[in-house]
Design a protein around this motif. Structure first.
Motif, PDB file in Angstrom:
ATOM      1  N   UNK A 107      43.393  24.355  33.989  1.00  0.00           N
ATOM      2  CA  UNK A 107      44.256  25.615  33.951  1.00  0.00           C
ATOM      3  C   UNK A 107      46.040  25.294  33.953  1.00  0.00           C
ATOM      4  N   UNK A 108      46.173  24.131  33.310  1.00  0.00           N
ATOM      5  CA  UNK A 108      47.394  23.357  33.407  1.00  0.00           C
ATOM      6  C   UNK A 108      48.079  23.030  34.784  1.00  0.00           C
ATOM      7  N   UNK A 109      47.222  22.612  35.377  1.00  0.00           N
ATOM      8  CA  UNK A 109      47.869  22.477  36.783  1.00  0.00           C
ATOM      9  C   UNK A 109      48.086  23.596  37.753  1.00  0.00           C
ATOM     10  N   UNK A 110      47.295  24.693  37.598  1.00  0.00           N
ATOM     11  CA  UNK A 110      47.569  25.869  38.568  1.00  0.00           C
ATOM     12  C   UNK A 110      46.338  26.158  39.291  1.00  0.00           C
ATOM     13  N   UNK A 111      46.550  25.913  40.528  1.00  0.00           N
ATOM     14  CA  UNK A 111      45.319  26.049  41.751  1.00  0.00           C
ATOM     15  C   UNK A 111      45.342  27.685  41.893  1.00  0.00           C
ATOM     16  N   UNK A 112      44.073  27.996  41.943  1.00  0.00           N
ATOM     17  CA  UNK A 112      43.781  29.411  42.594  1.00  0.00           C
ATOM     18  C   UNK A 112      42.686  29.307  43.272  1.00  0.00           C
ATOM     19  N   UNK A 113      42.759  30.238  44.527  1.00  0.00           N
ATOM     20  CA  UNK A 113      41.436  30.175  45.410  1.00  0.00           C
ATOM     21  C   UNK A 113      40.278  30.583  44.436  1.00  0.00           C
ATOM     22  N   UNK A 114      39.105  29.729  44.880  1.00  0.00           N
ATOM     23  CA  UNK A 114      37.784  29.999  43.932  1.00  0.00           C
ATOM     24  C   UNK A 114      37.129  31.352  44.352  1.00  0.00           C
ATOM     25  N   UNK A 115      37.473  32.381  43.830  1.00  0.00           N
ATOM     26  CA  UNK A 115      37.304  33.808  44.065  1.00  0.00           C
ATOM     27  C   UNK A 115      35.907  34.247  43.652  1.00  0.00           C
ATOM     28  N   UNK A 116      35.368  34.800  44.634  1.00  0.00           N
ATOM     29  CA  UNK A 116      33.895  35.323  44.152  1.00  0.00           C
ATOM     30  C   UNK A 116      34.088  37.046  43.920  1.00  0.00           C
ATOM     31  N   UNK A 117      35.257  37.624  43.861  1.00  0.00           N
ATOM     32  CA  UNK A 117      35.416  39.044  44.033  1.00  0.00           C
ATOM     33  C   UNK A 117      36.085  39.518  42.833  1.00  0.00           C
ATOM     34  N   UNK A 118      35.714  40.427  42.105  1.00  0.00           N
ATOM     35  CA  UNK A 118      36.091  41.166  41.008  1.00  0.00           C
ATOM     36  C   UNK A 118      36.931  42.459  41.437  1.00  0.00           C
ATOM     37  N   UNK A 119      36.201  43.270  42.172  1.00  0.00           N
ATOM     38  CA  UNK A 119      36.649  44.461  42.642  1.00  0.00           C
ATOM     39  C   UNK A 119      36.003  45.015  43.836  1.00  0.00           C
ATOM     40  N   UNK A 120      36.619  45.723  44.763  1.00  0.00           N
ATOM     41  CA  UNK A 120      35.957  46.450  45.979  1.00  0.00           C
ATOM     42  C   UNK A 120      36.481  47.938  45.803  1.00  0.00           C
ATOM     43  N   UNK A 121      35.485  48.807  45.701  1.00  0.00           N
ATOM     44  CA  UNK A 121      35.686  50.068  45.677  1.00  0.00           C
ATOM     45  C   UNK A 121      35.189  50.848  47.038  1.00  0.00           C
ATOM     46  N   UNK A 122      35.799  51.834  47.705  1.00  0.00           N
ATOM     47  CA  UNK A 122      35.323  52.465  48.681  1.00  0.00           C
ATOM     48  C   UNK A 122      34.542  53.557  48.435  1.00  0.00           C
ATOM     49  N   UNK A 123      33.753  54.337  49.223  1.00  0.00           N
ATOM     50  CA  UNK A 123      32.790  55.047  48.945  1.00  0.00           C
ATOM     51  C   UNK A 123      33.269  56.261  48.195  1.00  0.00           C
ATOM     52  N   UNK A 124      34.610  56.553  48.009  1.00  0.00           N
ATOM     53  CA  UNK A 124      35.359  57.633  46.950  1.00  0.00           C
ATOM     54  C   UNK A 124      35.706  56.933  45.932  1.00  0.00           C
ATOM     55  N   UNK A 125      35.468  55.768  45.510  1.00  0.00           N
ATOM     56  CA  UNK A 125      35.726  55.097  44.358  1.00  0.00           C
ATOM     57  C   UNK A 125      37.198  54.625  44.128  1.00  0.00           C
TER      58      UNK A 125
END
Length: 694
Positions: free
Chosen positions: A541-559
């Motif tokens: 990534x050209x030397x760009x660190x990002x946290x190793x994320x397992x999360x794409x999106x979180x929605x509550x019960x109402x979307x």
């Protein structure tokens, strides 16, 4: 006469409760108590009950569920009249005629209770039962909660409160709304709540498609879900179900014709219970993600905890957690891990992490092991977070990447710079317990090579010299920057993080620098497959660190989206250095230690790579990456007593034999997984080295 007098007093109290919001004159209800009733009444209208949370892969396909109560809410139009009729028939056949309290039934229950000298219940309307269930299963968190005991206690005070709230609710909600809420909240066996999940679990259907005998059975279970379980007590469940059917016939809910009612009742009572041979029960937690994806699920939950999400709320909140899990990547990685090391191989874990490089996110696509995720060790299962946990045994020569990068940065050196490769090297800077530290090579004699050649063939002696010249602290800093962040935190020799208040441990980072530990470049400190994979993602990534994320999106019960606090991405090294380092690592699969594994698996496209093996052969690894995926494999001894890992076949071999290397186990696993993943992707090559570092 005393009992009759008591009945008259209680009857007067009930009438007062119905007519007056606050009956303070006789001390029967204070203003404060009335306010409490009003608050609970308002909550019953506005607050939804606990729902199950769904964890999905990147495409939205469910992989696991979390819940305190396995409940899915459905609207009135999703519950058919058959189900509504069944519950009304058995629980409150005058439901549509009263104003929230069945006074006739209440008085009859009072007489019965007074005659028996105790409060045994009975006479409650559906609205009152809804109030009771709400207080027991929504206000109270569990059966140990004092609120739960208050909700079910058999006292006049509780009954009065229940009546007051029921009367208030009937002024705010329609009958159909109350009935729907009731059917969405009632308990069933196996932590199931509400008719939607009960319909799915017991009959593999939905509440809008229930047949009469099915609806009657669900209505029967509501009475005593623990006792009337059709699996453990089919006779009792059928007896109660048939009573429900008779009540439906009695109230002309099967047909308007009396004779037809009786005929239909007998027809439905003749049917079996009809429950599934194996119920559709949802596994609660990451065990439901299965043997392959359970490790990913566990990492996702750990990640969310660190991001500040309350896990108790997650289990009750009805969230949809869409992860970054790629099922194809996970499946191929799992197959590769098992093909190289059998899941039942005693004491040897073969773990793999795959991350997609990127400038704004590093999405984790797979976390697998040769072990199945689960709790049965005899079947080769493990519930430890094997691919993401920091293991104490090290990654071996993979850490030479950090030395090369730090040296290139500090000395403005290119990947073609020549370095001497003596057979042995005694360091004037690093010591071995106060004595001179001499290191030797495990590779064939070379005389000299370039930095690029040294990364491919992995001799030890030049990297100790480069580490001296770059400065140990700069090398450790580079490891941290590129991705080894959890691994450099405070862990002991078993890889356990320091507990709060224990000041006896020092971070791996501090200890390495303080003790002037030159063996850092040989990969003797803790590591994880996940963080090694993220190192590759940072480089690509050209030397760009990002946290190793397992999360794409979180929605509550109402979307609605639920934000989480993730660490921001950082430009940890300049792009010119990262691109040049990638070129420096480009020969391992061509002429280096991973050459044989690449050839055996038909790999020919450009990539970065680096193998590693610890001196005692307790662990070995391989880090490889393309522009599409970065992956790391870490093989380590996971038994109670660490031993040498040998090859052909892979096994623990004590102190005997020749230990396996990263090119023997880890690299083949990588190529077996990555080959299929790249089959439909164009070859995008590697970035060119910058002239400064060429």
């Amino acid at each position: 006469m005393a009992k009759l007098l008591g009945l008259c007093v209680v009857a007067g109290v009930l009438v007062a409760a119905m007519l007056f919001p606050v009956f303070g004159g006789l001390g029967l209800a204070s203003n404060q108590a009335a306010e409490t009733v009003d608050k609970v009444s308002a909550d019953l209208v506005s607050v939804d009950p606990p729902l199950l949370t769904t964890i999905t892969d990147k495409d939205g396909n469910p992989i696991a569920y979390l819940y305190d109560q396995d409940r899915v809410i459905v609207g009135a139009d999703k519950i058919n009249d058959t189900m509504k009729a069944a519950i009304v028939a058995i629980e409150d056949h005058r439901f549509f005629d009263h104003n929230g309290v069945d006074w006739q039934g209440t008085m009859r229950a009072m007489v019965k209770n007074a005659a028996s000298d105790e409060i045994t219940g009975g006479g409650s309307s559906l609205t009152q039962q809804y109030v009771k269930n709400y207080l027991a299963f929504v206000v109270a968190k569990d059966a140990k909660d004092p609120q739960y005991k208050k909700a079910i206690e058999q006292t006049p005070a509780r009954k009065l409160k229940e009546i007051r709230i029921a009367l208030d609710l009937e002024r705010k909600l329609s009958k159909d709304e109350i009935l729907t809420r009731y059917l969405n909240i009632v308990p069933f066996p196996y932590q199931i709540y509400g008719v939607a999940e009960a319909s799915r679990a017991f009959f593999d259907t939905s509440p809008d498609k229930l047949e009469i005998h099915q609806a009657a059975l669900l209505a029967a279970m509501v009475n005593m879900p623990g006792v009337l379980n059709p699996v453990t007590n089919p006779e009792g469940a059928k007896k109660r179900r048939d009573i429900v059917i008779d009540k439906m016939a009695e109230n002309k809910m099967l047909s308007r014709d009396d004779e037809e009612n009786r005929r239909l009742a007998e027809e439905y009572k003749a049917k079996g219970l009809g429950v599934l041979p194996e119920l559709n029960l949802r596994n609660n937690g990451c065990v439901g993600a299965g043997p392959t994806d359970g490790f990913f699920c566990e990492y996702a939950l750990s990640y969310l905890k660190k991001a500040g999400l309350d896990m108790d709320q997650v289990k009750r909140g009805g969230y949809t957690i869409r992860t970054t899990l790629d099922k194809k990547a996970s499946t191929e990685a799992k197959k590769a891990a098992e093909a190289t090391v059998s899941k039942t191989t005693r004491g040897v874990a073969n773990t793999m992490a795959i991350i997609e490089p990127g400038q704004d996110r590093h999405k984790v696509r797979a976390l697998v092991a040769n072990r199945d995720f689960g709790n049965d060790a005899d079947k080769g299962q493990s519930s430890y977070e094997l691919p993401s946990q920091v293991t104490p045994f090290g990654a071996g020569s993979i850490f030479k990447i950090f030395t090369a990068a730090a040296y290139m940065q500090q000395k403005n050196a290119g990947i073609s710079r020549q370095v001497a490769v003596p057979e042995t090297y005694t360091s004037p800077v690093f010591k071995d317990g106060g004595r001179p530290w001499t290191v030797k090579n495990a590779t064939a004699p070379m005389g000299s090579t370039t930095i690029q050649g040294a990364l491919a063939h992995s001799p030890n002696t030049p990297f100790v010299k480069l580490e001296e010249e770059a400065g140990l602290k700069n090398v450790v800093d580079m490891a941290y920057k590129l991705g080894m962040r959890e691994s450099l935190k405070e862990v002991n020799t078993q890889g356990q993080h320091r507990k709060a208040g224990d000041n006896s441990w020092m971070s791996v980072y501090d200890r390495t620098v303080k003790e002037n530990n030159g063996s850092f470049t040989l990969g003797v400190t803790p590591a994880s497959a996940l963080e090694l994979s993220n190192v590759g993602a940072t480089i690509m990534s050209d030397g760009r660190w990002c946290p190793p994320s397992p999360i794409e999106q979180i929605l509550d019960r109402n979307g609605r989206p639920v934000p989480i606090q993730e660490a921001p991405c950082e430009q940890v090294v300049e792009p010119a250095l990262a691109r040049s380092l990638a070129q420096g690592m480009s020969q391992d699969s061509v002429v280096g230690t991973a050459k044989n594994a690449a050839a055996a698996n038909g790999w020919s496209r450009p990539m970065i790579g680096k193998t590693g093996t610890t001196e005692n052969h307790w662990s070995s690894g391989f880090l490889g990456a393309t522009r599409d995926y970065s992956g790391a494999v870490l093989v380590f001894t996971d038994g109670v007593a660490p031993q040498v890992i040998c090859h052909s076949p892979v096994r623990l071999c004590g102190q005997a034999g020749t230990g396996a290397y990263g090119g023997d186990i880890a690299a083949p696993t990588w190529f077996k997984a990555m080959g299929p993943l790249h089959a439909d992707k164009p070859d995008r090559g590697l970035p060119e080295a910058d002239p400064r570092y060429r």
